[in-house]
Each structure stands twice: as structure tokens, then as C-alpha cells.
Motif scaffolding. Structure first.
Motif, PDB file in Angstrom:
ATOM      1  N   ALA A  24       0.835  -1.213   0.000  1.00  0.00           N
ATOM      2  CA  ALA A  24       0.000   0.000   0.000  1.00  0.00           C
ATOM      3  C   ALA A  24       0.865   1.257   0.000  1.00  0.00           C
ATOM      4  O   ALA A  24       0.536   2.249   0.651  1.00  0.00           O
ATOM      5  CB  ALA A  24      -0.930  -0.017   1.206  1.00  0.00           C
ATOM      6  N   LYS A  26       1.206   3.572  -2.007  1.00  0.00           N
ATOM      7  CA  LYS A  26       0.523   4.766  -2.509  1.00  0.00           C
ATOM      8  C   LYS A  26      -0.440   5.359  -1.478  1.00  0.00           C
ATOM      9  O   LYS A  26      -0.876   6.504  -1.638  1.00  0.00           O
ATOM     10  CB  LYS A  26      -0.254   4.438  -3.788  1.00  0.00           C
ATOM     11  CG  LYS A  26       0.610   4.021  -4.965  1.00  0.00           C
ATOM     12  CD  LYS A  26      -0.261   3.715  -6.174  1.00  0.00           C
ATOM     13  CE  LYS A  26       0.571   3.286  -7.374  1.00  0.00           C
ATOM     14  NZ  LYS A  26      -0.292   2.963  -8.557  1.00  0.00           N
ATOM     15  N   TYR A  27      -0.781   4.558  -0.453  1.00  0.00           N
ATOM     16  CA  TYR A  27      -1.862   4.961   0.442  1.00  0.00           C
ATOM     17  C   TYR A  27      -1.487   5.057   1.921  1.00  0.00           C
ATOM     18  O   TYR A  27      -2.155   5.751   2.684  1.00  0.00           O
ATOM     19  CB  TYR A  27      -3.027   3.969   0.315  1.00  0.00           C
ATOM     20  CG  TYR A  27      -3.324   3.513  -1.086  1.00  0.00           C
ATOM     21  CD1 TYR A  27      -3.901   4.381  -2.012  1.00  0.00           C
ATOM     22  CD2 TYR A  27      -3.053   2.203  -1.498  1.00  0.00           C
ATOM     23  CE1 TYR A  27      -4.193   3.966  -3.296  1.00  0.00           C
ATOM     24  CE2 TYR A  27      -3.339   1.777  -2.788  1.00  0.00           C
ATOM     25  CZ  TYR A  27      -3.917   2.655  -3.687  1.00  0.00           C
ATOM     26  OH  TYR A  27      -4.199   2.252  -4.967  1.00  0.00           O
ATOM     27  N   LYS A  30      -1.116   8.517   3.842  1.00  0.00           N
ATOM     28  CA  LYS A  30      -2.384   9.202   4.086  1.00  0.00           C
ATOM     29  C   LYS A  30      -3.159   8.515   5.196  1.00  0.00           C
ATOM     30  O   LYS A  30      -3.793   9.163   6.032  1.00  0.00           O
ATOM     31  CB  LYS A  30      -3.219   9.235   2.806  1.00  0.00           C
ATOM     32  CG  LYS A  30      -4.440  10.122   2.892  1.00  0.00           C
ATOM     33  CD  LYS A  30      -5.068  10.336   1.530  1.00  0.00           C
ATOM     34  CE  LYS A  30      -6.172  11.374   1.592  1.00  0.00           C
ATOM     35  NZ  LYS A  30      -6.751  11.657   0.254  1.00  0.00           N
ATOM     36  N   CYS A  31      -3.102   7.186   5.225  1.00  0.00           N
ATOM     37  CA  CYS A  31      -3.767   6.415   6.276  1.00  0.00           C
ATOM     38  C   CYS A  31      -3.235   6.800   7.652  1.00  0.00           C
ATOM     39  O   CYS A  31      -4.008   7.139   8.560  1.00  0.00           O
ATOM     40  CB  CYS A  31      -3.564   4.924   6.022  1.00  0.00           C
ATOM     41  SG  CYS A  31      -4.141   3.845   7.362  1.00  0.00           S
ATOM     42  N   SER A  56       6.128  -0.010   1.152  1.00  0.00           N
ATOM     43  CA  SER A  56       5.147   0.239   2.212  1.00  0.00           C
ATOM     44  C   SER A  56       5.782   0.260   3.596  1.00  0.00           C
ATOM     45  O   SER A  56       5.527   1.169   4.396  1.00  0.00           O
ATOM     46  CB  SER A  56       4.053  -0.831   2.178  1.00  0.00           C
ATOM     47  OG  SER A  56       3.303  -0.777   1.006  1.00  0.00           O
ATOM     48  N   ASP A 107      -4.780   0.768   3.161  1.00  0.00           N
ATOM     49  CA  ASP A 107      -5.036   1.567   1.960  1.00  0.00           C
ATOM     50  C   ASP A 107      -6.246   2.485   2.122  1.00  0.00           C
ATOM     51  O   ASP A 107      -6.665   3.145   1.172  1.00  0.00           O
ATOM     52  CB  ASP A 107      -5.217   0.656   0.733  1.00  0.00           C
ATOM     53  CG  ASP A 107      -6.323  -0.374   0.919  1.00  0.00           C
ATOM     54  OD1 ASP A 107      -6.752  -0.584   2.066  1.00  0.00           O
ATOM     55  OD2 ASP A 107      -6.755  -0.970  -0.092  1.00  0.00           O
ATOM     56  N   ASP A 108      -6.819   2.530   3.323  1.00  0.00           N
ATOM     57  CA  ASP A 108      -7.944   3.411   3.624  1.00  0.00           C
ATOM     58  C   ASP A 108      -7.489   4.505   4.584  1.00  0.00           C
ATOM     59  O   ASP A 108      -6.336   4.539   4.997  1.00  0.00           O
ATOM     60  CB  ASP A 108      -9.092   2.621   4.259  1.00  0.00           C
ATOM     61  CG  ASP A 108      -9.611   1.508   3.351  1.00  0.00           C
ATOM     62  OD1 ASP A 108      -9.432   1.625   2.124  1.00  0.00           O
ATOM     63  OD2 ASP A 108     -10.184   0.541   3.875  1.00  0.00           O
ATOM     64  N   TYR A 109      -8.416   5.378   4.987  1.00  0.00           N
ATOM     65  CA  TYR A 109      -8.041   6.406   5.960  1.00  0.00           C
ATOM     66  C   TYR A 109      -9.269   6.954   6.676  1.00  0.00           C
ATOM     67  O   TYR A 109     -10.410   6.766   6.212  1.00  0.00           O
ATOM     68  CB  TYR A 109      -7.248   7.539   5.309  1.00  0.00           C
ATOM     69  CG  TYR A 109      -7.941   8.282   4.177  1.00  0.00           C
ATOM     70  CD1 TYR A 109      -8.665   9.456   4.423  1.00  0.00           C
ATOM     71  CD2 TYR A 109      -7.856   7.829   2.866  1.00  0.00           C
ATOM     72  CE1 TYR A 109      -9.279  10.158   3.393  1.00  0.00           C
ATOM     73  CE2 TYR A 109      -8.463   8.523   1.829  1.00  0.00           C
ATOM     74  CZ  TYR A 109      -9.178   9.683   2.098  1.00  0.00           C
ATOM     75  OH  TYR A 109      -9.786  10.364   1.071  1.00  0.00           O
ATOM     76  N   ASN A 221     -11.165   2.679   0.236  1.00  0.00           N
ATOM     77  CA  ASN A 221     -10.511   2.736  -1.067  1.00  0.00           C
ATOM     78  C   ASN A 221     -10.909   1.529  -1.919  1.00  0.00           C
ATOM     79  O   ASN A 221     -10.166   0.556  -2.030  1.00  0.00           O
ATOM     80  CB  ASN A 221      -8.989   2.795  -0.874  1.00  0.00           C
ATOM     81  CG  ASN A 221      -8.233   2.843  -2.184  1.00  0.00           C
ATOM     82  OD1 ASN A 221      -8.797   3.080  -3.238  1.00  0.00           O
ATOM     83  ND2 ASN A 221      -6.936   2.597  -2.116  1.00  0.00           N
ATOM     84  N   ASN A 224      -8.587   0.323  -5.166  1.00  0.00           N
ATOM     85  CA  ASN A 224      -7.306  -0.382  -5.104  1.00  0.00           C
ATOM     86  C   ASN A 224      -7.387  -1.650  -5.964  1.00  0.00           C
ATOM     87  O   ASN A 224      -8.233  -2.519  -5.722  1.00  0.00           O
ATOM     88  CB  ASN A 224      -6.985  -0.751  -3.651  1.00  0.00           C
ATOM     89  CG  ASN A 224      -5.572  -1.282  -3.482  1.00  0.00           C
ATOM     90  OD1 ASN A 224      -4.948  -1.749  -4.434  1.00  0.00           O
ATOM     91  ND2 ASN A 224      -5.065  -1.232  -2.270  1.00  0.00           N
TER      92      ASN A 224
END
Length: 255
Positions: A24, A26-27, A30-31, A56, A107-109, A221, A224
Motif C-alpha cells: 500500500a 501509494k496509500y 495518508k492512512c 510500504s 489503503d484506507d483512511y 478505497n 485499489n
């Protein structure tokens, strides 16, 4: 968004945030930043990198090094999200009835800096044991509350799946789940649809002491490309059917 003030007499819950992570890069920043910016500061974060093949772990580790209440581990081999979550939730907690577990995918937030404030108010004012709620995804805001009859007659497994993000629960409720019920027919931890496996037992034990949080707390997300619903959808459906056929839990009293 409306602010949720916290009175000193209520500021007693500790949030135990668990973040399973795999590829993850890319994410994940932010998470983790969405957790860092929470205005309610009584929380601890446990991150587990499940053998990511990208950067990651390096990104997450650099963030954790700056915050004493963040810790990260990297698995020597792939275990799967549920196995990782169980390992982290099984760590000894000093006050289970005053600790709220929160699951956030890497990958979420979190939607805003008020998420923990909102949850703290919900647990303090309702004396609930578990919450689920509204989340934002590519299709807009999603989230519904189980009807009263479903809750009253313990029909969660026969009804539509509503116990979605953000999923939180008191730690003593989690400790009451029989971990054998988290195993598939091959006696391995579920690799997909594991959210049903952990939530059904807790919803059943909590009975009326559960809350739907209408405020959006979470951003899911669903874009993904390695998400289970994109690459293992058929397995998800079959696994969900298997979980729904497991024995129901009875209502349990908690302090």
C-alpha cells in the motif's frame, strides 16, 4: 464538521488501532496521517506489514519512528489480514473494558480529525459494546443500521450485511469470541470475508448494545486494484455463505 468536546470525566477510553498492511505504498502515508491528526490523543497504533514487496514498510516505519504511540512489525512470511489482526488483538490489554479496538486497512483512511472524538462520545453516552457505520467510497456515502427486529431476534446472519466501516468494538467483547469460529473448513484463518467472521459473533453477543454511527468516519478505497472484491470476488461470496452457516452466539452481559 461539528466538533465533539471531551469532558475530563469522560476521557477514559483508550483506542487500540490496528492497521494491517500489504503493498500500500501509494496509500499508507495518508492512512497514518489521518490517525496522527486526531484531536483525541489517547490512542495506540499497531501496524503489521505482511511481507509487502513495495516500499510500504519503509514509508510506514519512517512515520512510526516519529511517534511514540506508533509501532510496526514486518512479518517474515505472509499470514493474511485476519491472522495479523488476531495476533495484534491478542496482545495483553490492561483494561479491556476501557479499551476500544479499531480496524483500519492500510489503503484506507479516517475521514476527519474528529473521528475518535465522535466514537468516544458514542461509547460514553450509549454504553455500547460495538459500532459500525457510514463510510465514503467511489459510489458515495454508504452505511445502514440493522433494523430493530434483526437485533432483537438475532437474525444478523440471515440479513443483509450492514456492519461495515468504521468497525470498532470494546476489547472485552473481542476476547469473548471463540477463535475457532475464525477458522475455515480447512482449519485456517479466513483469507477473505473475515470481517463477517469477527463481526457476527460480537454483534450477537452485544445484542442491543450496538450502535450505528451515521456520521461518515471512514474512507474506503474500493479502487485499489489488489482489493479482494476485485481479484477474489467469487471466493468472497462462497466464504460469506460458509460463515453465515456457523452457530450463533447468545447475548452476553458485560460490565
Amino acid at each position: 464538521m461539528e466538533k465533539y468536546p471531551i469532558s475530563k470525566e469522560k476521557a477514559s477510553y483508550l483506542f487500540n488501532i490496528v492497521v494491517p498492511l500489504f503493498n500500500a505504498e501509494k496509500y499508507i502515508e495518508k492512512c497514518l496521517n489521518s490517525i496522527i491528526k486526531q484531536s483525541y490523543k489517547k490512542f495506540h497504533v499497531q501496524i503489521v506489514d505482511d511481507c509487502s514487496t513495495d516500499s510500504s514498510y519503509d514509508i510506514a516505519s519512517s512515520i512510526c519512528n516519529k511517534h511514540k504511540n506508533f509501532e510496526i512489525i514486518k512479518n517474515p512470511r505472509r499470514l493474511g489480514a485476519l491472522n495479523n489482526i488476531i495476533n495484534l488483538l491478542n496482545k495483553k490489554i490492561k483494561e479491556p473494558s476501557r479499551t476500544i479496538d479499531i480496524l483500519i486497512d492500510g489503503d484506507d483512511y479516517l475521514y476527519s480529525g474528529d473521528v475518535l472524538n465522535i466514537l468516544h462520545e458514542k461509547y460514553s453516552e450509549t454504553d455500547c459494546l460495538i459500532t459500525y457505520g457510514s463510510h465514503l467510497c467511489s459510489k458515495g456515502v454508504r452505511g445502514k443500521k440493522y433494523p430493530s427486529l434483526i437485533r432483537k431476534f438475532n437474525l444478523f446472519r440471515e440479513y443483509f450485511w450492514y456492519a461495515s466501516h468504521l468497525r470498532t468494538f470494546r476489547h472485552d467483547l473481542w476476547l469473548s469470541v471463540n477463535k475457532h469460529d475464525l477458522l475455515d473448513k480447512n482449519r485456517k484463518y479466513y483469507s477473505v470475508a473475515w470481517d463477517l467472521a469477527i463481526m457476527f459473533p460480537m454483534l450477537e453477543m452485544a445484542a442491543s448494545r450496538q450502535e450505528f454511527v451515521k456520521e461518515v468516519l471512514y474512507v474506503y478505497n474500493d479502487e485499489n486494484p489488489i482489493s479482494d472484491h476485485k481479484i477474489r470476488r467469487k471466493q468472497q461470496i462462497l466464504t460469506a455463505k460458509e460463515i453465515r452457516k456457523k452457530g450463533k452466539y447468545r447475548k452476553k452481559d458485560f460490565i
